[in-house]
Design a protein around this motif. Structure first.
Motif: not given
Lengths: 88, 239
Positions: A49-56, B212-215
């Motif tokens: 989950s940490a990797v995914t959010s950083t990746l996004i 969501f991503i941009q906010a």
């Protein structure tokens, strides 16, 4: 249509195409980042989950460079600043 | 189909004419919606939260936690601004879902937000280093470009991401209308059958995800830069 107008419009369309070359770098960067993220998850599945959010987040930044080019292309096609001088 | 800037609805004839565009009007709608939403969530606040109050407290806790972990304890004062800009950004971008032109498809909106963030960063710097201490940074001319590029890039990033989603959705809509008029003849051109439901699938990525991503990216950048600005000199050398 006057020849100078045709030249300006054609050159603008070509410029819009060239501006989209920015997507090349953005795509490469995104692919590289995603590959590294897959490696990280494979090595440490509990950090997914940490990797995914950083990746996004990183992908959003990489995409921006491509979108700068996109804005230029849109301006050249839909809101061309050069053709206005010719019509009058 | 036509892709152009926001339409000018009317003009207030003072100060040489203030133009009220679609962006402004939808922006007002977004603000009214948010005020109603917040009034709803914070009415009848009790000591032991239940129901809708739990949601509101979860959001506030989330924002405070983010600010504390990203910007540090010293910058905790910006949490209300961060929470507000997050909500306004999401609601503005998502207003595309009800069929109006979202305010974030206008660069004026995002430029205004990034200018506020720019002012916040400058104020934090002055507070941390003192007025003359903060001027020391500009002795290096490259830093001036660095500082000035920040609001421009923040405004362009948010604007261009939402704009690309908006234009793609417009193009998909035009394509579906064209296809249904070719497939179903006269019936299809009066009533574009294919436009029912199909754009929603694309909208999940281009509208929902992007908004969501941009906010989130916007508030993240705000927090990171304010956090950097609030650091004192001796901490700065460690990085």
């Amino acid at each position: 249509m006057a020849i100078d107008q045709a030249v300006v419009m054609g050159a603008s369309a070509l410029g819009a195409g060239v501006a989209m070359f920015g997507c090349f770098g953005a795509g490469m960067g995104q692919g590289y980042a995603t590959g590294k993220a897959v490696e990280a998850v494979a090595r440490q599945p509990e950090a997914r989950s940490a990797v995914t959010s950083t990746l996004i987040m990183g992908l959003a930044f990489a995409e921006t460079t491509c979108l700068y080019g996109f804005v230029i292309a849109i301006l050249l096609i839909f809101a061309n600043p050069f053709t206005k001088d010719l019509v009058g | 189909m036509e892709i152009a800037g926001a339409k000018v609805l009317f003009e207030i004839p003072i100060l040489g004419g203030i133009r009220i565009t679609e962006t402004t009007v939808v922006g007002w709608g977004v603000l009214v919606f948010l005020v109603v939403l917040v009034r709803f969530f914070t009415s009848r606040i009790e000591k032991i939260p239940k129901g809708k109050q739990v949601l509101a407290e979860m959001y506030v806790n989330f924002i405070y936690g983010q600010v504390e972990s990203v910007a540090g304890k010293r910058a905790l004062k910006i949490a209300p601004y961060v929470g507000t800009i997050f909500l306004v950004s999401i609601t503005s971008s998502l207003s595309a879902l009800v069929g109006v032109r979202p305010p974030t498809v206008d660069i004026n909106t995002t430029a205004a937000w990034s200018l506020v963030t720019f002012g916040l960063i400058a104020a934090t710097k002055i507070k941390a280093h003192g007025f003359f201490g903060h001027l020391k940074e500009y002795l290096n001319p490259l830093n001036i470009i660095d500082v000035l590029a920040l609001p421009v890039s923040m405004a362009l990033r948010h604007f261009s991401n939402i704009l690309s989603g908006y234009i793609l959705m417009e193009l998909i809509g035009a394509l579906l209308a064209f296809c249904s008029s070719k497939l179903f003849g006269v019936l299809g051109s009066y009533f574009p059958v294919l436009k029912i439901g199909i754009p929603a699938a694309f909208s999940v990525y281009f509208d929902l995800f992007g908004s969501f991503i941009q906010a989130f990216v916007f508030i993240m950048l705000t927090m990171v830069f304010v956090g950097m600005a609030s650091e004192k000199d001796e901490e700065h050398k460690n990085i």
